[in-house]
Scaffold this motif. Structure first.
Motif, PDB file in Angstrom:
ATOM      1  N   PHE A 230       1.004  -1.298  -0.141  1.00 59.84           N
ATOM      2  CA  PHE A 230      -0.054  -0.001   0.147  1.00 59.84           C
ATOM      3  C   PHE A 230       0.939   1.048   0.042  1.00 59.84           C
ATOM      4  O   PHE A 230       0.606   2.179  -0.933  1.00 59.84           O
ATOM      5  CB  PHE A 230      -0.996   0.237   1.219  1.00 59.84           C
ATOM      6  CG  PHE A 230      -1.653   1.298   1.310  1.00 59.84           C
ATOM      7  CD1 PHE A 230      -2.697   1.481   0.589  1.00 59.84           C
ATOM      8  CD2 PHE A 230      -1.378   2.276   2.186  1.00 59.84           C
ATOM      9  CE1 PHE A 230      -3.225   2.880   0.597  1.00 59.84           C
ATOM     10  CE2 PHE A 230      -2.200   3.315   2.277  1.00 59.84           C
ATOM     11  CZ  PHE A 230      -3.011   3.461   1.736  1.00 59.84           C
ATOM     12  N   VAL A 231       1.772   1.277   0.845  1.00 60.99           N
ATOM     13  CA  VAL A 231       2.666   2.517   0.922  1.00 60.99           C
ATOM     14  C   VAL A 231       3.657   2.678  -0.387  1.00 60.99           C
ATOM     15  O   VAL A 231       3.752   3.907  -0.632  1.00 60.99           O
ATOM     16  CB  VAL A 231       3.356   2.559   2.147  1.00 60.99           C
ATOM     17  CG1 VAL A 231       2.731   2.823   3.688  1.00 60.99           C
ATOM     18  CG2 VAL A 231       4.613   1.430   2.355  1.00 60.99           C
ATOM     19  N   LEU A 232       4.013   1.547  -0.784  1.00 60.00           N
ATOM     20  CA  LEU A 232       4.855   1.788  -1.993  1.00 60.00           C
ATOM     21  C   LEU A 232       3.984   2.416  -3.286  1.00 60.00           C
ATOM     22  O   LEU A 232       4.517   2.982  -4.245  1.00 60.00           O
ATOM     23  CB  LEU A 232       5.377   0.262  -2.386  1.00 60.00           C
ATOM     24  CG  LEU A 232       6.452  -0.196  -1.515  1.00 60.00           C
ATOM     25  CD1 LEU A 232       6.914  -1.513  -1.891  1.00 60.00           C
ATOM     26  CD2 LEU A 232       7.476   0.672  -1.749  1.00 60.00           C
ATOM     27  N   ILE A 233       2.805   1.743  -3.330  1.00 63.54           N
ATOM     28  CA  ILE A 233       1.790   2.351  -4.327  1.00 63.54           C
ATOM     29  C   ILE A 233       1.570   3.818  -4.200  1.00 63.54           C
ATOM     30  O   ILE A 233       1.491   4.605  -4.850  1.00 63.54           O
ATOM     31  CB  ILE A 233       0.572   1.320  -4.540  1.00 63.54           C
ATOM     32  CG1 ILE A 233       0.624   0.079  -4.934  1.00 63.54           C
ATOM     33  CG2 ILE A 233      -0.371   2.213  -5.320  1.00 63.54           C
ATOM     34  CD1 ILE A 233      -0.291  -0.982  -4.726  1.00 63.54           C
ATOM     35  N   TYR A 237       2.654   6.972  -6.493  1.00 64.87           N
ATOM     36  CA  TYR A 237       1.378   7.873  -6.876  1.00 64.87           C
ATOM     37  C   TYR A 237       1.687   9.520  -6.411  1.00 64.87           C
ATOM     38  O   TYR A 237       1.769  10.275  -7.292  1.00 64.87           O
ATOM     39  CB  TYR A 237       0.174   7.798  -6.141  1.00 64.87           C
ATOM     40  CG  TYR A 237      -1.131   8.723  -6.787  1.00 64.87           C
ATOM     41  CD1 TYR A 237      -1.722   8.684  -7.998  1.00 64.87           C
ATOM     42  CD2 TYR A 237      -1.337   9.584  -5.614  1.00 64.87           C
ATOM     43  CE1 TYR A 237      -2.414   9.494  -8.250  1.00 64.87           C
ATOM     44  CE2 TYR A 237      -2.275  10.557  -5.994  1.00 64.87           C
ATOM     45  CZ  TYR A 237      -2.853  10.449  -7.369  1.00 64.87           C
ATOM     46  OH  TYR A 237      -3.758  11.516  -7.808  1.00 64.87           O
ATOM     47  N   TRP A 238       2.528   9.639  -5.284  1.00 65.93           N
ATOM     48  CA  TRP A 238       2.756  10.644  -4.911  1.00 65.93           C
ATOM     49  C   TRP A 238       3.917  11.407  -5.579  1.00 65.93           C
ATOM     50  O   TRP A 238       3.875  12.506  -5.965  1.00 65.93           O
ATOM     51  CB  TRP A 238       3.240  10.601  -3.213  1.00 65.93           C
ATOM     52  CG  TRP A 238       3.957  11.815  -2.788  1.00 65.93           C
ATOM     53  CD1 TRP A 238       5.178  12.169  -2.270  1.00 65.93           C
ATOM     54  CD2 TRP A 238       3.220  13.163  -2.175  1.00 65.93           C
ATOM     55  NE1 TRP A 238       5.188  13.234  -1.934  1.00 65.93           N
ATOM     56  CE2 TRP A 238       4.093  14.022  -1.768  1.00 65.93           C
ATOM     57  CE3 TRP A 238       1.878  13.335  -2.255  1.00 65.93           C
ATOM     58  CZ2 TRP A 238       3.690  15.241  -1.379  1.00 65.93           C
ATOM     59  CZ3 TRP A 238       1.426  14.868  -1.513  1.00 65.93           C
ATOM     60  CH2 TRP A 238       2.227  15.328  -1.184  1.00 65.93           C
ATOM     61  N   LEU A 239       4.851  10.508  -5.957  1.00 64.72           N
ATOM     62  CA  LEU A 239       6.113  11.029  -6.790  1.00 64.72           C
ATOM     63  C   LEU A 239       5.788  11.180  -8.170  1.00 64.72           C
ATOM     64  O   LEU A 239       6.198  12.144  -8.584  1.00 64.72           O
ATOM     65  CB  LEU A 239       7.240   9.987  -6.602  1.00 64.72           C
ATOM     66  CG  LEU A 239       7.823   9.659  -5.114  1.00 64.72           C
ATOM     67  CD1 LEU A 239       8.871   8.626  -5.274  1.00 64.72           C
ATOM     68  CD2 LEU A 239       8.637  11.040  -4.888  1.00 64.72           C
ATOM     69  N   SER A 240       4.930  10.278  -8.708  1.00 65.66           N
ATOM     70  CA  SER A 240       4.850  10.583 -10.212  1.00 65.66           C
ATOM     71  C   SER A 240       3.669  11.507 -10.572  1.00 65.66           C
ATOM     72  O   SER A 240       3.628  12.188 -11.459  1.00 65.66           O
ATOM     73  CB  SER A 240       4.541   9.145 -10.854  1.00 65.66           C
ATOM     74  OG  SER A 240       3.464   8.536 -10.286  1.00 65.66           O
ATOM     75  N   GLN A 241       2.443  11.542  -9.763  1.00 62.89           N
ATOM     76  CA  GLN A 241       1.423  12.131 -10.246  1.00 62.89           C
ATOM     77  C   GLN A 241       1.171  13.567  -9.407  1.00 62.89           C
ATOM     78  O   GLN A 241       0.827  14.709 -10.080  1.00 62.89           O
ATOM     79  CB  GLN A 241       0.083  11.278  -9.759  1.00 62.89           C
ATOM     80  CG  GLN A 241       0.051   9.955 -10.529  1.00 62.89           C
ATOM     81  CD  GLN A 241       0.123  10.192 -12.400  1.00 62.89           C
ATOM     82  OE1 GLN A 241      -0.572  10.974 -12.737  1.00 62.89           O
ATOM     83  NE2 GLN A 241       1.003   9.413 -12.677  1.00 62.89           N
ATOM     84  N   ILE A 242       2.010  13.661  -8.334  1.00 64.64           N
ATOM     85  CA  ILE A 242       1.761  14.941  -7.285  1.00 64.64           C
ATOM     86  C   ILE A 242       2.872  15.722  -7.626  1.00 64.64           C
ATOM     87  O   ILE A 242       2.789  17.044  -7.813  1.00 64.64           O
ATOM     88  CB  ILE A 242       1.328  14.718  -5.859  1.00 64.64           C
ATOM     89  CG1 ILE A 242       0.236  13.677  -5.540  1.00 64.64           C
ATOM     90  CG2 ILE A 242       1.298  15.784  -5.218  1.00 64.64           C
ATOM     91  CD1 ILE A 242      -1.125  14.294  -6.080  1.00 64.64           C
ATOM     92  N   ILE A 251      12.710   4.695  -7.306  1.00 64.73           N
ATOM     93  CA  ILE A 251      12.726   4.576  -5.814  1.00 64.73           C
ATOM     94  C   ILE A 251      11.960   3.394  -5.304  1.00 64.73           C
ATOM     95  O   ILE A 251      11.996   2.933  -4.162  1.00 64.73           O
ATOM     96  CB  ILE A 251      12.109   5.968  -5.400  1.00 64.73           C
ATOM     97  CG1 ILE A 251      13.037   6.991  -5.504  1.00 64.73           C
ATOM     98  CG2 ILE A 251      11.585   5.961  -3.903  1.00 64.73           C
ATOM     99  CD1 ILE A 251      12.754   8.280  -5.159  1.00 64.73           C
ATOM    100  N   THR A 252      11.010   3.165  -5.954  1.00 70.94           N
ATOM    101  CA  THR A 252       9.975   1.807  -5.603  1.00 70.94           C
ATOM    102  C   THR A 252      10.886   0.519  -5.623  1.00 70.94           C
ATOM    103  O   THR A 252      10.785  -0.067  -4.885  1.00 70.94           O
ATOM    104  CB  THR A 252       8.906   1.849  -6.625  1.00 70.94           C
ATOM    105  OG1 THR A 252       8.145   2.973  -6.361  1.00 70.94           O
ATOM    106  CG2 THR A 252       7.930   0.535  -6.309  1.00 70.94           C
TER     107      THR A 252
END
Length: 340
Positions: A230-233, A237-242, A251-252
Protein backbone atom coordinates in the motif's frame (compact mmCIF):
# COMPACT_ATOMS: atom_id res chain seq x y z
CA UNK A 1 10.68 -19.94 6.40
CA UNK A 2 13.03 -17.10 5.43
CA UNK A 3 10.77 -14.43 6.90
CA UNK A 4 10.97 -16.21 10.25
CA UNK A 5 14.79 -16.30 10.27
CA UNK A 6 14.92 -12.53 10.75
CA UNK A 7 12.57 -12.86 13.72
CA UNK A 8 14.92 -15.44 15.20
CA UNK A 9 17.93 -13.11 14.84
CA UNK A 10 16.02 -10.35 16.61
CA UNK A 11 14.75 -12.59 19.41
CA UNK A 12 18.30 -13.92 19.95
CA UNK A 13 19.62 -10.32 19.93
CA UNK A 14 22.04 -11.34 17.18
CA UNK A 15 23.72 -8.79 14.95
CA UNK A 16 21.73 -8.45 11.74
CA UNK A 17 24.47 -8.70 9.13
CA UNK A 18 22.08 -8.10 6.23
CA UNK A 19 21.43 -4.59 7.59
CA UNK A 20 25.13 -3.86 8.01
CA UNK A 21 25.97 -5.13 4.51
CA UNK A 22 23.10 -3.12 3.06
CA UNK A 23 24.55 0.02 4.65
CA UNK A 24 27.79 -0.69 2.82
CA UNK A 25 25.98 -1.06 -0.51
CA UNK A 26 23.98 2.14 0.05
CA UNK A 27 27.08 4.15 0.95
CA UNK A 28 28.97 2.92 -2.11
CA UNK A 29 25.99 3.83 -4.29
CA UNK A 30 26.00 7.40 -2.97
CA UNK A 31 29.76 7.61 -3.51
CA UNK A 32 29.42 6.42 -7.09
CA UNK A 33 26.75 8.96 -8.01
CA UNK A 34 29.02 11.72 -6.74
CA UNK A 35 32.22 10.65 -8.50
CA UNK A 36 31.55 8.11 -11.27
CA UNK A 37 28.55 9.54 -13.09
CA UNK A 38 30.44 12.17 -15.11
CA UNK A 39 30.05 12.17 -18.87
CA UNK A 40 33.81 12.30 -19.46
CA UNK A 41 34.01 8.72 -18.13
CA UNK A 42 31.44 7.41 -20.62
CA UNK A 43 34.01 6.23 -23.15
CA UNK A 44 35.83 4.32 -20.39
CA UNK A 45 32.81 2.47 -19.03
CA UNK A 46 29.30 3.26 -20.23
CA UNK A 47 27.81 0.62 -17.95
CA UNK A 48 29.48 2.02 -14.82
CA UNK A 49 28.53 5.62 -15.62
CA UNK A 50 24.91 4.74 -16.39
CA UNK A 51 24.62 2.57 -13.27
CA UNK A 52 26.21 5.24 -11.06
CA UNK A 53 23.55 7.74 -12.15
CA UNK A 54 21.15 5.74 -9.97
CA UNK A 55 23.44 5.98 -6.96
CA UNK A 56 21.09 8.53 -5.37
CA UNK A 57 18.89 5.54 -4.54
CA UNK A 58 21.39 4.71 -1.80
CA UNK A 59 19.71 7.47 0.21
CA UNK A 60 16.32 5.72 -0.11
CA UNK A 61 17.96 2.50 1.04
CA UNK A 62 19.32 4.29 4.10
CA UNK A 63 15.79 5.51 4.89
CA UNK A 64 14.45 1.95 4.76
CA UNK A 65 17.27 0.78 7.04
CA UNK A 66 16.54 3.58 9.53
CA UNK A 67 12.83 2.81 9.50
CA UNK A 68 13.72 -0.72 10.58
CA UNK A 69 16.79 -0.42 12.80
CA UNK A 70 16.13 2.78 14.79
CA UNK A 71 12.88 1.60 16.41
CA UNK A 72 14.35 -1.90 16.78
CA UNK A 73 17.35 -0.51 18.67
CA UNK A 74 15.06 1.46 20.99
CA UNK A 75 12.81 -1.56 21.50
CA UNK A 76 15.75 -3.83 22.34
CA UNK A 77 16.97 -1.29 24.89
CA UNK A 78 13.48 -1.11 26.48
CA UNK A 79 13.10 2.56 25.62
CA UNK A 80 10.32 4.53 27.32
CA UNK A 81 9.09 8.06 26.58
CA UNK A 82 10.42 9.13 29.99
CA UNK A 83 13.93 8.45 28.64
CA UNK A 84 13.49 10.85 25.71
CA UNK A 85 16.03 13.33 27.12
CA UNK A 86 18.70 10.65 27.49
CA UNK A 87 17.85 9.33 24.04
CA UNK A 88 18.48 12.76 22.53
CA UNK A 89 21.76 13.17 24.42
CA UNK A 90 22.99 9.77 23.22
CA UNK A 91 22.11 10.75 19.68
CA UNK A 92 24.09 13.98 20.02
CA UNK A 93 27.16 12.04 21.12
CA UNK A 94 26.82 9.07 18.75
CA UNK A 95 25.94 10.95 15.55
CA UNK A 96 26.49 14.66 15.97
CA UNK A 97 30.05 14.49 17.35
CA UNK A 98 31.35 12.62 14.24
CA UNK A 99 29.24 14.98 12.11
CA UNK A 100 30.81 18.10 13.65
CA UNK A 101 34.26 16.51 13.37
CA UNK A 102 33.60 15.92 9.65
CA UNK A 103 32.78 19.64 9.25
CA UNK A 104 36.14 20.46 10.80
CA UNK A 105 37.85 17.97 8.47
CA UNK A 106 36.07 19.46 5.46
CA UNK A 107 37.25 22.97 6.35
CA UNK A 108 40.80 21.74 6.98
CA UNK A 109 40.96 19.94 3.63
CA UNK A 110 39.48 22.95 1.86
CA UNK A 111 42.18 25.16 3.39
CA UNK A 112 44.94 22.73 2.40
CA UNK A 113 43.58 22.41 -1.14
CA UNK A 114 43.34 26.17 -1.46
CA UNK A 115 46.90 26.91 -0.35
CA UNK A 116 48.35 24.05 -2.43
CA UNK A 117 46.39 24.49 -5.67
CA UNK A 118 44.56 27.83 -5.56
CA UNK A 119 46.77 30.15 -3.48
CA UNK A 120 46.44 32.95 -6.05
CA UNK A 121 42.64 32.90 -5.79
CA UNK A 122 40.33 34.16 -3.07
CA UNK A 123 39.56 31.63 -0.34
CA UNK A 124 36.00 30.44 -0.92
CA UNK A 125 34.70 29.70 2.58
CA UNK A 126 31.55 31.28 4.00
CA UNK A 127 32.28 31.00 7.71
CA UNK A 128 28.73 31.83 8.74
CA UNK A 129 27.46 28.92 6.63
CA UNK A 130 30.07 26.62 8.16
CA UNK A 131 28.99 27.55 11.70
CA UNK A 132 25.29 27.27 10.86
CA UNK A 133 25.85 23.74 9.54
CA UNK A 134 26.51 22.77 13.16
CA UNK A 135 23.10 21.79 14.45
CA UNK A 136 21.64 22.05 10.92
CA UNK A 137 20.77 25.70 11.61
CA UNK A 138 21.65 26.50 8.00
CA UNK A 139 18.27 25.06 6.97
CA UNK A 140 16.42 27.75 8.94
CA UNK A 141 18.71 30.56 7.77
CA UNK A 142 18.37 29.66 4.12
CA UNK A 143 22.02 28.58 3.84
CA UNK A 144 23.27 25.55 1.94
CA UNK A 145 24.86 22.42 3.38
CA UNK A 146 28.62 22.70 2.93
CA UNK A 147 28.63 18.97 2.10
CA UNK A 148 25.62 17.93 0.03
CA UNK A 149 25.59 14.56 1.79
CA UNK A 150 24.65 16.25 5.07
CA UNK A 151 20.99 16.91 4.24
CA UNK A 152 20.07 13.28 4.89
CA UNK A 153 21.46 13.54 8.45
CA UNK A 154 18.96 16.31 9.12
CA UNK A 155 16.16 14.09 7.81
CA UNK A 156 17.38 11.14 9.89
CA UNK A 157 17.52 13.30 13.03
CA UNK A 158 13.88 14.28 12.58
CA UNK A 159 12.89 10.63 12.14
CA UNK A 160 14.89 9.65 15.23
CA UNK A 161 13.03 12.21 17.32
CA UNK A 162 9.70 11.12 15.87
CA UNK A 163 10.33 7.49 16.82
CA UNK A 164 11.41 8.62 20.29
CA UNK A 165 8.02 10.31 20.71
CA UNK A 166 5.81 7.73 19.01
CA UNK A 167 7.47 4.36 19.64
CA UNK A 168 4.67 3.46 22.05
CA UNK A 169 2.08 4.02 19.31
CA UNK A 170 3.83 2.11 16.54
CA UNK A 171 4.46 -0.89 18.81
CA UNK A 172 0.85 -1.02 19.99
CA UNK A 173 -0.96 -4.14 18.80
CA UNK A 174 -4.18 -2.19 18.35
CA UNK A 175 -4.49 -1.52 14.61
CA UNK A 176 -6.24 1.85 15.01
CA UNK A 177 -3.84 3.22 17.62
CA UNK A 178 -0.85 2.43 15.36
CA UNK A 179 -2.43 4.08 12.37
CA UNK A 180 -3.14 7.32 14.19
CA UNK A 181 0.62 7.90 14.26
CA UNK A 182 0.85 7.26 10.52
CA UNK A 183 -2.05 9.51 9.55
CA UNK A 184 -0.64 12.46 11.48
CA UNK A 185 2.46 12.28 9.31
CA UNK A 186 0.73 11.64 6.00
CA UNK A 187 -1.38 14.74 6.58
CA UNK A 188 1.70 16.92 6.92
CA UNK A 189 2.57 16.34 3.27
CA UNK A 190 -0.39 18.41 2.16
CA UNK A 191 0.81 21.54 3.94
CA UNK A 192 4.56 21.19 4.39
CA UNK A 193 6.42 19.60 1.51
CA UNK A 194 10.19 19.70 1.23
CA UNK A 195 12.96 17.15 0.76
CA UNK A 196 14.68 18.39 3.95
CA UNK A 197 11.76 17.34 6.14
CA UNK A 198 11.45 13.68 6.99
CA UNK A 199 7.69 13.38 6.58
CA UNK A 200 8.26 13.93 2.84
CA UNK A 201 10.11 10.59 2.90
CA UNK A 202 7.90 8.92 5.49
CA UNK A 203 6.44 6.37 3.07
CA UNK A 204 9.95 4.99 2.49
CA UNK A 205 10.67 4.93 6.23
CA UNK A 206 7.33 3.17 6.72
CA UNK A 207 8.45 0.07 4.82
CA UNK A 208 11.25 -0.32 7.36
CA UNK A 209 8.81 0.33 10.24
CA UNK A 210 6.49 -2.44 9.01
CA UNK A 211 9.46 -4.83 8.94
CA UNK A 212 10.31 -3.79 12.51
CA UNK A 213 6.71 -4.39 13.60
CA UNK A 214 6.80 -7.82 12.00
CA UNK A 215 10.02 -9.00 13.66
CA UNK A 216 8.78 -7.99 17.14
CA UNK A 217 5.43 -9.69 16.38
CA UNK A 218 3.23 -6.60 16.48
CA UNK A 219 1.97 -7.54 13.00
CA UNK A 220 2.00 -10.77 11.03
CA UNK A 221 3.06 -11.57 7.49
CA UNK A 222 -0.22 -10.69 5.69
CA UNK A 223 -0.30 -7.21 7.23
CA UNK A 224 3.41 -6.73 6.51
CA UNK A 225 2.92 -7.49 2.82
CA UNK A 226 -0.35 -5.58 2.42
CA UNK A 227 0.85 -2.50 4.31
CA UNK A 228 4.18 -2.41 2.44
CA UNK A 229 2.43 -2.76 -0.93
CA UNK A 230 0.00 0.00 0.00
CA UNK A 231 2.67 2.56 0.98
CA UNK A 232 4.78 1.69 -2.08
CA UNK A 233 1.80 2.32 -4.37
CA UNK A 234 0.94 5.48 -2.48
CA UNK A 235 4.54 6.71 -2.69
CA UNK A 236 4.67 5.93 -6.41
CA UNK A 237 1.49 7.96 -6.93
CA UNK A 238 2.84 10.80 -4.76
CA UNK A 239 6.12 11.02 -6.68
CA UNK A 240 4.78 10.53 -10.20
CA UNK A 241 1.37 12.22 -10.13
CA UNK A 242 1.61 14.89 -7.42
CA UNK A 243 5.29 15.87 -7.63
CA UNK A 244 5.66 14.83 -11.31
CA UNK A 245 9.06 13.23 -10.75
CA UNK A 246 10.56 10.60 -13.05
CA UNK A 247 12.22 8.84 -10.13
CA UNK A 248 9.08 7.05 -8.92
CA UNK A 249 9.89 3.66 -10.46
CA UNK A 250 13.60 3.58 -9.44
CA UNK A 251 12.73 4.61 -5.86
CA UNK A 252 10.03 1.95 -5.65
CA UNK A 253 12.41 -0.75 -6.91
CA UNK A 254 15.19 0.41 -4.56
CA UNK A 255 12.80 0.22 -1.60
CA UNK A 256 11.75 -3.32 -2.54
CA UNK A 257 15.40 -4.30 -2.97
CA UNK A 258 16.33 -2.87 0.45
CA UNK A 259 13.61 -4.63 2.43
CA UNK A 260 14.13 -7.89 0.52
CA UNK A 261 17.86 -7.75 1.26
CA UNK A 262 17.19 -7.30 4.98
CA UNK A 263 14.85 -10.29 5.08
CA UNK A 264 16.45 -12.76 2.69
CA UNK A 265 20.23 -12.25 2.67
CA UNK A 266 21.74 -14.39 5.39
CA UNK A 267 25.25 -15.09 4.06
CA UNK A 268 27.81 -12.73 5.55
CA UNK A 269 30.02 -11.15 2.89
CA UNK A 270 33.08 -9.80 4.68
CA UNK A 271 33.77 -6.91 2.27
CA UNK A 272 30.21 -5.61 2.50
CA UNK A 273 30.19 -6.19 6.25
CA UNK A 274 33.34 -4.09 6.60
CA UNK A 275 31.91 -1.32 4.40
CA UNK A 276 28.74 -1.39 6.47
CA UNK A 277 30.71 -1.02 9.68
CA UNK A 278 32.46 2.13 8.44
CA UNK A 279 29.55 3.35 6.29
CA UNK A 280 28.67 6.32 8.49
CA UNK A 281 32.27 7.53 8.56
CA UNK A 282 32.60 6.97 4.81
CA UNK A 283 29.35 8.82 4.20
CA UNK A 284 30.49 11.78 6.29
CA UNK A 285 33.93 12.26 4.76
CA UNK A 286 33.79 10.84 1.23
CA UNK A 287 33.04 14.16 -0.47
CA UNK A 288 35.75 16.38 1.11
CA UNK A 289 38.40 13.64 1.06
CA UNK A 290 37.76 12.71 -2.57
CA UNK A 291 37.61 16.36 -3.64
CA UNK A 292 40.99 16.84 -1.96
CA UNK A 293 42.56 13.75 -3.54
CA UNK A 294 41.33 14.15 -7.12
CA UNK A 295 43.43 17.26 -7.99
CA UNK A 296 46.68 15.53 -7.04
CA UNK A 297 46.99 13.67 -10.37
CA UNK A 298 43.73 13.82 -12.30
CA UNK A 299 44.41 17.19 -14.01
CA UNK A 300 47.44 15.55 -15.66
CA UNK A 301 45.52 12.49 -16.90
CA UNK A 302 43.71 12.84 -20.21
CA UNK A 303 42.60 9.33 -21.13
CA UNK A 304 39.15 8.53 -19.68
CA UNK A 305 40.20 4.92 -18.96
CA UNK A 306 43.13 6.13 -16.84
CA UNK A 307 40.93 8.70 -15.09
CA UNK A 308 38.56 5.86 -14.20
CA UNK A 309 41.43 3.80 -12.81
CA UNK A 310 42.64 6.80 -10.82
CA UNK A 311 39.17 7.41 -9.38
CA UNK A 312 38.94 3.79 -8.30
CA UNK A 313 42.29 4.28 -6.57
CA UNK A 314 40.93 7.41 -4.88
CA UNK A 315 37.86 5.43 -3.78
CA UNK A 316 40.05 2.78 -2.17
CA UNK A 317 42.12 5.50 -0.47
CA UNK A 318 38.95 7.20 0.77
CA UNK A 319 37.73 3.92 2.24
CA UNK A 320 41.06 3.59 4.05
CA UNK A 321 40.79 7.13 5.45
CA UNK A 322 37.18 6.43 6.45
CA UNK A 323 38.39 3.42 8.43
CA UNK A 324 40.90 5.61 10.28
CA UNK A 325 38.13 8.15 10.91
CA UNK A 326 35.92 5.34 12.23
CA UNK A 327 38.64 4.20 14.65
CA UNK A 328 39.63 7.62 16.01
CA UNK A 329 36.31 9.52 15.81
CA UNK A 330 33.23 7.39 15.32
CA UNK A 331 34.08 4.37 17.49
CA UNK A 332 35.01 6.49 20.55
CA UNK A 333 31.78 8.46 20.05
CA UNK A 334 29.86 5.15 20.04
CA UNK A 335 31.52 4.10 23.29
CA UNK A 336 30.91 7.49 24.90
CA UNK A 337 27.21 7.46 23.90
CA UNK A 338 26.69 4.23 25.83
CA UNK A 339 27.86 5.98 29.01
CA UNK A 340 25.49 8.94 28.68
Amino acid sequence: MKFESLREQVSNKSQIHSVQMLRGIACLAVYFVHFFSEQKLLSASKLLVKASEYGYLGVQVFFVISGFIIPLSMYRNKYDIQNFGNLFKRRLVRIELPYVASIALLVLLKLITHFVYEASQRLDIDWSTVLLNIGYLNVFWGKEFINHAYWTLFVELQFYLYIGLFLGLITNKNFWIRHVAYLLLFGLNYWWVGSLFFHSHILIFMVGIFAFQYVIKVIELPELLISSAFVLILNYYWLSQILHLDTAIPITLATIFAISFIFFIKKQISVLDFLGKISFSLYLIHVPVTVALLPILEPYIHRPSLILVYRIGVLISTIGIAYIYYRIIEKPAMSLSRKV
